[in-house]
Design a protein around this motif. Structure first.
Motif, mmCIF file in Angstrom:
data_model
loop_
_atom_site.group_PDB
_atom_site.id
_atom_site.type_symbol
_atom_site.label_atom_id
_atom_site.label_comp_id
_atom_site.label_asym_id
_atom_site.label_seq_id
_atom_site.Cartn_x
_atom_site.Cartn_y
_atom_site.Cartn_z
ATOM 1 N N LYS A 59 0.842 -1.189 0.000
ATOM 2 C CA LYS A 59 0.000 0.000 0.000
ATOM 3 C C LYS A 59 0.881 1.243 0.000
ATOM 4 N N SER A 60 0.323 2.351 -0.405
ATOM 5 C CA SER A 60 1.067 3.602 -0.433
ATOM 6 C C SER A 60 1.423 4.023 0.997
ATOM 7 N N TYR A 61 2.693 4.253 1.238
ATOM 8 C CA TYR A 61 3.132 4.628 2.589
ATOM 9 C C TYR A 61 4.033 5.867 2.603
ATOM 10 N N ILE A 62 4.487 6.312 1.418
ATOM 11 C CA ILE A 62 5.471 7.387 1.339
ATOM 12 C C ILE A 62 4.964 8.669 2.008
ATOM 13 N N LYS A 63 3.716 9.042 1.704
ATOM 14 C CA LYS A 63 3.166 10.269 2.269
ATOM 15 C C LYS A 63 3.092 10.188 3.791
ATOM 16 N N GLN A 64 2.664 9.012 4.303
ATOM 17 C CA GLN A 64 2.572 8.825 5.757
ATOM 18 C C GLN A 64 3.960 8.894 6.398
ATOM 19 N N LEU A 65 4.967 8.326 5.705
ATOM 20 C CA LEU A 65 6.330 8.349 6.223
ATOM 21 C C LEU A 65 6.879 9.777 6.258
ATOM 22 N N GLU A 66 6.619 10.554 5.210
ATOM 23 C CA GLU A 66 7.103 11.924 5.174
ATOM 24 C C GLU A 66 6.447 12.765 6.264
ATOM 25 N N THR A 67 5.153 12.509 6.491
ATOM 26 C CA THR A 67 4.462 13.206 7.588
ATOM 27 C C THR A 67 5.092 12.846 8.932
ATOM 28 N N PHE A 68 5.425 11.553 9.096
ATOM 29 C CA PHE A 68 6.070 11.085 10.327
ATOM 30 C C PHE A 68 7.395 11.817 10.545
ATOM 31 N N LYS A 69 8.209 11.910 9.492
ATOM 32 C CA LYS A 69 9.510 12.567 9.609
ATOM 33 C C LYS A 69 9.341 14.023 10.033
ATOM 34 N N LYS A 70 8.388 14.704 9.366
ATOM 35 C CA LYS A 70 8.163 16.110 9.652
ATOM 36 C C LYS A 70 7.712 16.320 11.096
ATOM 37 N N GLU A 71 6.819 15.474 11.553
ATOM 38 C CA GLU A 71 6.327 15.596 12.927
ATOM 39 C C GLU A 71 7.421 15.296 13.945
ATOM 40 N N GLN A 72 8.263 14.310 13.666
ATOM 41 C CA GLN A 72 9.318 13.951 14.607
ATOM 42 C C GLN A 72 10.412 15.006 14.659
ATOM 43 N N GLN A 73 10.707 15.599 13.527
ATOM 44 C CA GLN A 73 11.726 16.651 13.502
ATOM 45 C C GLN A 73 11.241 17.882 14.244
ATOM 46 N N GLY A 74 9.944 18.234 14.027
ATOM 47 C CA GLY A 74 9.408 19.417 14.677
ATOM 48 C C GLY A 74 10.273 20.629 14.421
ATOM 49 N N ASN A 75 10.553 21.383 15.493
ATOM 50 C CA ASN A 75 11.437 22.560 15.379
ATOM 51 C C ASN A 75 12.857 22.244 15.811
ATOM 52 N N SER A 76 13.138 20.962 16.015
ATOM 53 C CA SER A 76 14.456 20.563 16.510
ATOM 54 C C SER A 76 15.521 20.720 15.429
ATOM 55 N N THR A 77 16.715 21.088 15.870
ATOM 56 C CA THR A 77 17.859 21.173 14.954
ATOM 57 C C THR A 77 18.695 19.900 14.985
ATOM 58 N N ALA A 78 18.243 18.893 15.703
ATOM 59 C CA ALA A 78 18.985 17.633 15.785
ATOM 60 C C ALA A 78 19.118 17.002 14.398
ATOM 61 N N ASP A 79 20.270 16.388 14.140
ATOM 62 C CA ASP A 79 20.509 15.720 12.862
ATOM 63 C C ASP A 79 19.903 14.307 12.914
ATOM 64 N N LEU A 80 18.778 14.142 12.226
ATOM 65 C CA LEU A 80 18.087 12.858 12.206
ATOM 66 C C LEU A 80 18.182 12.193 10.840
ATOM 67 N N SER A 81 19.111 12.645 10.029
ATOM 68 C CA SER A 81 19.200 12.150 8.651
ATOM 69 C C SER A 81 19.512 10.668 8.584
ATOM 70 N N SER A 82 20.383 10.173 9.459
ATOM 71 C CA SER A 82 20.739 8.742 9.407
ATOM 72 C C SER A 82 19.552 7.870 9.775
#
Length: 803
Positions: A59-82
């Motif tokens: 099933k399509s999950y890309i949009k849900q995953l991108e939303t998850f990333k955005k919400e987890q990053q929030g306003n934080s400057t932490a490097d979560l790229s890995s």
């Protein structure tokens, strides 16, 4: 050192996250030495699991995953790229394969905690604090049981101690909860609520001063405050009590959390991130006192039943069942069986039920063939309520309260010590069952939920009386009267928390068209317990609702006489329904308003006393009329008009003068003695001449002077010193199926009990074998909205005491 553990709701960006930082900062400013264990932020773990499921099903999950990333990053400057890059690769692989292994799932879910620890570390560093990101995959080593890994204690302890030697002093170690790794450095997770377990292990290894578990509530409560409004915070629990609570579903604890703390006698304090000045609940080796501490719920469970007559007398059946469970790594939380072993029930996790059924069917295949086993069934529509600290010697109290509320447990069991009892109930009844049990066993007010039908003179007065007295009754009696519904013939007002003093205005503005079924459904929807329905109407149609109300767990109270005076067949059917459903029906005000007449007759009859006759002045209206007419030199019509003007009569006074009301009251008393009389069998003297019985009320009132010659003649024909009284009399052989019922105008000595009646009082003479010629006399105000309402109120309190 203190270990601080923060849950997902505490770390959520919408208000909690900043409070977490403030708590940590305050600890540092107070020169407290701390380490911090974090769960995933917000609902991250569940979201990752949902994305994983979607990817595995193509099933399509890309949009849900991108939303998850955005919400987890929030306003934080932490490097979560890995972490985000790893999730991209893992989900892409799962989507290609269309499946995933437990190892992949652990790796995916672990990223929630890693992200949380990195974000918290970065935020603390920006505040100038010496925070250090600590990845427990490098510290806590486990076996290879993905999804529920067990720590390798010696290695994990050594790693933790070395880590804290290296990062000590002013360092705040921000530690990932829930995760570890095996000897091959593969990511593992520690099972449900594993972050609490991580914190407990670290507290043990470091021999911490205290473990502080920060959540979204003020501590541990006598029940889940989201389900039980009256739940109270527990100040202190013992380790054993907390362990029982954890094992039986308390989400605030993990079942394995307590053991590491017990080993080193490390206190656990449950605190509220959003109210951190509250002292929370302290868990130590000792409790404050004995007794029931709390209720907990397991609702993600299933009941498996194995039945078969061929099992009768066979031994070892339970051993075979447990072997199947062990082979499939399924934990059994409850087992219930009879000594014959012809039926055995076990409670397992709902997600394990399919595996359990398959294993049992395989194990008992030959028994099916031989017809020793007839069926193996599963029911996931159940929940387990555990009463922590319940002694079997007092268990009858909550159990009886459940039965009164039509909640019949599927099964129950207790621990060997007899200090904990678990009940299996239907899932839909869980919420209501919790409220019933909690209200029964804890020192809080017992809540009585009331629906009032009819809010005229009597009904409206009753509602006002209840509202005025509710606070005092709760204080003195420990009973909380809650009127959740008021209905008239057209509209109803609903409020599960109780209607207020401006209910008259509210029902006009906000009342909804309804049926009695809507009231029943409202009570069920809001899990209301200890239900009472009160009929203050005069409706012959409304009594048809009595039976469905009783069947749906309502006790009944009525000032409406009709249900007790219609055909004997309905009278019997209603009594049978009440008995079948263990419901009560009180109607003390049906005869004598607030006088204790019906209760007295019931007690005499039940005690075996032979009642030989009952007679009296049953109508306050007719009492007023003849008390005055008999001794005053005024025309009958003048006294009657005075009674009308004072509101003592019905709008059409012929309803009083017809004698039907007195007849109904007399019939009610006859039926209390198990007599089977019908209304049609009563001899009734109608006080209205035939020529005045037809026409409108206004026409009658214009012609009431036509009554004067008739009653003046009756009055003058009396013996000297006699007065007129309109009475009801029950006589004959009252040990038979039927008695003689007469309603009539009589002349009695003025110095007799009946003759001395004043005002609008009623009087009743009860003759029995034991009392001989001297009757029991009950006399007092027999009419009036206030008196009748107070009598209904008395019935409410009597019922409340029974619940």
């Amino acid at each position: 050192m203190k270990i601080l553990k923060f849950g997902g709701k505490s770390l959520a960006y919408n208000g909690g996250f900043d409070k977490v930082l403030r708590i940590i900062q305050d600890k540092v400013e107070n020169q407290e030495k701390i380490a911090v264990v974090v769960s995933a932020i917000g609902n991250a773990t569940n979201e990752l699991e949902q994305i994983l499921e979607a990817a595995s099903k193509n099933k399509s999950y890309i949009k849900q995953l991108e939303t998850f990333k955005k919400e987890q990053q929030g306003n934080s400057t932490a490097d979560l790229s890995s972490e985000f890059s790893l999730l991209d690769k893992l989900f892409e692989g799962v989507a290609l394969l269309g499946d995933y292994s437990p190892k992949i799932k652990d790796n995916v879910l672990a990223q929630g905690e890693v992200i949380a620890a990195k974000v918290v570390t970065e935020a603390l560093q920006q505040k100038g604090l010496n925070a250090n990101f600590s990845d427990t995959r490098l510290l806590i080593k486990t076996d290879t049981k993905f999804g529920n890994a067990q720590p390798l204690e010696q290695t994990s302890r050594k790693n933790i101690l070395n880590h804290f030697k290296q990062h000590n002093g002013t360092t705040i170690n921000v530690i990932t909860g829930f995760i570890g790794s095996n000897v091959n450095n593969e990511t593992t997770t520690l099972g449900r609520n594993g972050s609490n377990y991580t914190a407990s292990l670290i507290a043990n290894y470091l021999e911490a001063e205290e473990l502080q578990n920060y959540t979204h509530v003020d501590g541990i409560y006598t029940a889940n405050p989201d389900l039980v409004k009256d739940a109270k915070k527990i100040e202190r629990l013992s380790f054993n009590e907390a362990n029982e609570l954890a094992n039986f579903g308390a989400t605030i604890l993990h079942a394995k959390t307590i053991v590491p703390l017990i080993e080193k006698n490390i206190p656990l304090r449950v605190l509220n991130t959003f109210n951190h000045n509250n002292k929370g609940t302290l868990i130590t080796a000792m409790s404050d006192n004995e007794g029931i501490k709390t209720l907990s719920v397991l609702d993600n469970v299933a009941l498996i039943n194995l039945e078969g007559r061929g099992l009768l007398g066979k031994t070892g059946i339970d051993a075979r069942i447990f072997r199947v469970m062990a082979d499939n790594e399924i934990s059994v939380s409850i087992i219930s069986q009879g000594s014959s072993e012809r039926g055995i029930g076990i409670i397992v996790a709902a997600d394990k039920v399919t595996k359990a059924i398959v294993g049992l069917e395989r194990e008992f295949e030959n028994d099916f063939y031989n017809k020793d086993v007839s069926k193996i069934t599963a029911n996931d529509d159940v929940a387990v309520i555990s009463i922590i600290g319940q002694d079997l010697s007092t268990f009858h109290k909550p159990y009886t309260a459940l039965i009164r509320n039509k909640i019949v447990p599927v099964l129950f069991n207790n621990t060997v010590t007899g200090k904990n009892v678990s009940l299996v109930v239907r899932k839909a009844q869980t919420h209501k069952a919790l409220n019933v049990i909690h209200g029964e066993i804890f020192g809080v007010a017992k809540k009585i939920n009331i629906a009032v039908f009819g809010h005229g003179l009597v009904g409206g007065t009753l509602i006002d009386q209840v509202l005025a007295s509710a606070a005092n009754i709760e204080k003195i009696k420990g009973i909380k009267l809650n009127i959740f519904a008021i209905g008239n013939s057209k509209k109803a007002l609903f409020n599960k928390d109780g209607i207020t003093a401006d209910w008259r205005q509210e029902i006009q503005q906000n009342g909804k068209v309804y049926s009695v079924d809507d009231v029943i459904d409202y009570a069920e929807e809001h899990h209301l317990e200890n239900l009472i329905a009160i009929d203050n109407t005069a409706s012959a149609d409304f009594i048809e609702n009595y039976i469905p109300l009783a069947e749906k767990s309502f006790d009944l109270i009525s000032s409406n006489k009709i249900a007790n005076t219609v055909g004997y067949a309905f009278y019997q059917k209603l009594r049978k329904t009440l008995a079948d459903n263990q419901k009560n029906y009180l109607y003390e005000t049906n005869v004598g308003a607030g006088l204790p007449l019906i209760d007295t007759i019931k007690l005499l009859h039940l005690s075996g006393e032979n009642i030989t006759k009952i007679k009296g002045v049953f109508s306050g209206t007719l009492s007023y009329l003849f008390n005055h007419f008999s001794v005053e030199n005024r025309p009958f019509s003048q006294v009657l008009k005075e009674a009308v003007d004072k509101g003592f009569t019905e709008p059409d006074p012929r309803e009083d003068l017809s004698g039907n009301d007195v007849a109904r009251k007399l019939l009610i008393l006859a039926r209390e003695l198990d007599l089977q009389n019908e209304f049609e069998e009563i001899k009734i003297q109608n006080l209205i001449p035939e020529q005045l019985q037809q026409g409108s009320a206004s026409e009658f009132l214009n012609r009431i002077s036509e009554l004067d010659p008739l009653y003046q003649s009756v009055k003058e024909k009396q013996q000297p010193g006699y007065v007129l009284r309109y009475i009801g009399e029950l006589s004959g052989d009252l040990q038979q199926d039927k008695g003689n019922l007469d309603v009539k105008l009589v002349s009695v000595p003025g110095n007799s009990a009946l003759g001395q009646l004043k005002g609008s009082d009623s009087i009743f003479e009860i003759y029995t074998d034991s009392y001989g010629d001297q009757p029991i006399i009950i006399q007092g105000a027999g009419a009036g909205a206030s008196v009748t309402a107070r009598g209904v109120f008395g019935d409410i309190l009597r019922l409340s005491e029974k619940k």
